[in-house]
Design an enzyme around this catalytic site. Structure first.
Site, PDB file in Angstrom:
ATOM      1  N   HIS A   1      -7.324   6.427  13.757  1.00  0.00           N
ATOM      2  CA  HIS A   1      -7.038   7.345  12.696  1.00  0.00           C
ATOM      3  C   HIS A   1      -7.973   8.630  12.819  1.00  0.00           C
ATOM      4  CE1 HIS A   1      -5.991   4.382   9.219  1.00  0.00           C
ATOM      5  NE2 HIS A   1      -5.055   4.875   9.842  1.00  0.00           N
TER       6      HIS A   1
ATOM      7  N   HIS B   1       1.127   8.001  15.087  1.00  0.00           N
ATOM      8  CA  HIS B   1       0.261   7.092  14.664  1.00  0.00           C
ATOM      9  C   HIS B   1       0.107   5.769  15.702  1.00  0.00           C
ATOM     10  CE1 HIS B   1      -1.677   4.725  11.955  1.00  0.00           C
ATOM     11  NE2 HIS B   1      -0.949   3.296  11.907  1.00  0.00           N
TER      12      HIS B   1
ATOM     13  N   HIS C   1      -7.312   0.842  14.409  1.00  0.00           N
ATOM     14  CA  HIS C   1      -7.427   2.057  13.588  1.00  0.00           C
ATOM     15  C   HIS C   1      -8.468   2.941  13.234  1.00  0.00           C
ATOM     16  CE1 HIS C   1      -3.424   0.113  12.897  1.00  0.00           C
ATOM     17  NE2 HIS C   1      -3.183   0.910  12.026  1.00  0.00           N
TER      18      HIS C   1
ATOM     19  N   ASN D   1      -6.389  -3.576  10.630  1.00  0.00           N
ATOM     20  CA  ASN D   1      -7.002  -2.231  10.855  1.00  0.00           C
ATOM     21  C   ASN D   1      -7.503  -2.218  12.383  1.00  0.00           C
ATOM     22  OD1 ASN D   1      -6.787  -1.153   8.322  1.00  0.00           O
ATOM     23  ND2 ASN D   1      -8.587  -1.802   7.815  1.00  0.00           N
TER      24      ASN D   1
ATOM     25  N   LYS E   1       0.710  -1.158   0.120  1.00  0.00           N
ATOM     26  CA  LYS E   1       0.044  -0.123  -0.187  1.00  0.00           C
ATOM     27  C   LYS E   1       0.953   1.219  -0.016  1.00  0.00           C
ATOM     28  CE  LYS E   1      -4.434  -1.471   2.285  1.00  0.00           C
ATOM     29  NZ  LYS E   1      -5.356  -0.976   3.510  1.00  0.00           N
TER      30      LYS E   1
ATOM     31  N   ARG F   1      -7.595  -8.950   4.958  1.00  0.00           N
ATOM     32  CA  ARG F   1      -6.653  -7.918   5.394  1.00  0.00           C
ATOM     33  C   ARG F   1      -7.066  -6.974   6.257  1.00  0.00           C
ATOM     34  NH1 ARG F   1      -2.078  -5.282   1.238  1.00  0.00           N
ATOM     35  NH2 ARG F   1      -1.343  -3.608   2.721  1.00  0.00           N
TER      36      ARG F   1
END
Ligand code: NAD
Ligand code: ZN
Length: 364
Positions: free
Chosen positions: A252, A265, A248, A245, A143, A241
């Site tokens: 985020h 982060h 997250h 996360n 990514k 996948r």
């Protein structure tokens, strides 16, 4: 240590060890990076000051032609204007389809350089040379992206590297806060796949924070292996996948509300993982899921309490910008046991909101 990310024709090796920076030319040569076409090394000011000369001189001594691009350190380098600047440098240096772009740095440099490699001449080879603990995660999986002023990572691609060359000796110059931030992703890889590994981190957190070579080598190998296995099974995040996360969704939103400066982060996702564990327990997971998650993260030097000044409405708004959010429902990764999670595609925003409020009351 060596691993392979299994992706058919696009499979690639991950090398993890001390002193690999000095041996870059050997590994490049071994994996078919030719000497006819120039290489572009992308790094940031901080990493460049420490390691660029070493890498360039080794490559040149072996007969490679290199040019370098040094971007400012920090998230703001992941921009379209920096991307354009890299393309300009690549064109002026005569990079062609056989050239490679090398990312020497943390996740910021890896994402930016990787996106340039994905786009230049519709895609040239790309080599990840991570220099942060966090980048054990970001350098594997393909990514790559830059940010838009309105949204993080929104301009991107899937572009797998040709190789990951991870020199653990470079980690010794990391500031302690960056060490802890990176360990959050290591803990995450344990929490989604291996209770045994989580127990090992619980025992060895001090060694990891002190960058003990043996412990760190093992932890990063294990983290890369979990990531590699999941990416091999679901490269484009059709389903599985998404478990990467964990922490997250909330994390985020916290980064965004903090203006991408207040919380690193890893710090943001640490708080997010505590929230996810609380939700897991509410939905029936054993209470130890919450207790162990929180204890291990704290041992790694991470925050587990949300600072009270973070506005809950702003956090919920930030989550609403997530493309997976619809009518008060969202996709959320929920722990069911230590080492196991499920993808809940119908999580109530109301529940998440209540948990976010509770995160302000956690004991640090
Ligand atoms: P970073 O690249 O900004 O590095 C953190 C800081 O440490 C920077 O100031 C850098 O100059 C400095 N630094 C790096 N290596 C150093 C070293 N060896 N010694 C001393 N200082 C050093 O940040 P990061 O935490 O590595 O990565 C964060 C980025 O990664 C975010 O932009 C995030 O979106 C991205 N990311 C991407 C993926 C992915 O799958 N592509 C996954 C996770 C995170
Ligand atoms: Zn992450």
């Amino acid at each position: 240590r060596e691993l392979t990310v299994q992706l058919g024709e696009r499979s690639y090796p991950i090398y993890i060890g001390e002193g690999l920076l000095d041996q870059a030319a050997f590994y490049f040569d071994k994996h078919g990076i030719g000497k006819q076409s120039p290489l572009l090394i992308v790094t940031d000011e901080q990493v460049g000051r420490l390691y660029l000369d070493k890498l360039e001189s080794g490559l040149r001594a072996a007969g490679y032609r290199t040019v370098s691009a040094v971007v400012p350190a920090g998230e703001q380098a992941k921009s379209l204007s920096q991307f354009e600047e890299l393309i300009t440098i690549a064109l002026k240096a005569g990079l062609d389809r056989k050239s490679a772009i090398i990312a020497l740095g943390g996740g910021v440099v890896g994402d930016l350089a990787g996106y340039a490699a994905a786009a230049y001449m519709r895609g040239i080879r790309f080599i990840q040379m991570p220099t942060t603990i966090l980048a054990h995660d970001s350098s594997v999986g393909g990514k790559v992206a830059v940010n838009h002023p309105l949204a993080k990572n929104i301009i991107g691609a899937f572009h797998q590297p040709a190789m990951v060359l991870y020199d653990l000796a470079t980690l010794r110059t990391l500031p302690p806060r960056e060490v802890s931030s990176g360990l959050a992703e290591v803990v995450k890889h344990g929490l989604i796949r291996s209770a045994e590994f989580v127990a090992w981190i619980d025992e060895n957190a001090d060694k990891l924070r002190a960058l003990d070579p043996e412990a760190l080598g093992y932890a990063l190998y294990f983290g890369c292996r979990v990531k590699a296995e999941i990416v091999s099974q679901d490269e484009r995040e059709n389903d599985l996948r998404a478990i990467l996360n964990l922490g997250h969704t909330i994390g985020h939103a916290l980064e965004a509300v903090g203006g991408y400066g207040e919380l690193l982060h890893g710090e943001a996702i640490a708080i997010g993982m505590v929230g996810a564990a609380r939700i897991g327990v509410e939905l029936g997971a054993p209470r130890e899921v919450y207790e162990v998650t929180k204890r291990v993260l704290a041992k790694c030097g991470l925050p587990v309490r949300l600072p009270a000044h973070f506005d809950t409405d702003a956090i919920m708004d930030a989550m609403r910008h997530d493309k997976k959010f619809k009518e008060g429902r969202m996709v959320f990764i929920v722990p069911t046991a230590i080492g196991d999670v499920v993808i809940d595609k119908n999580m109530s925003a109301e529940r998440v909101r209540r948990i976010v409020e509770q995160l302000k009351e956690e004991e640090q």
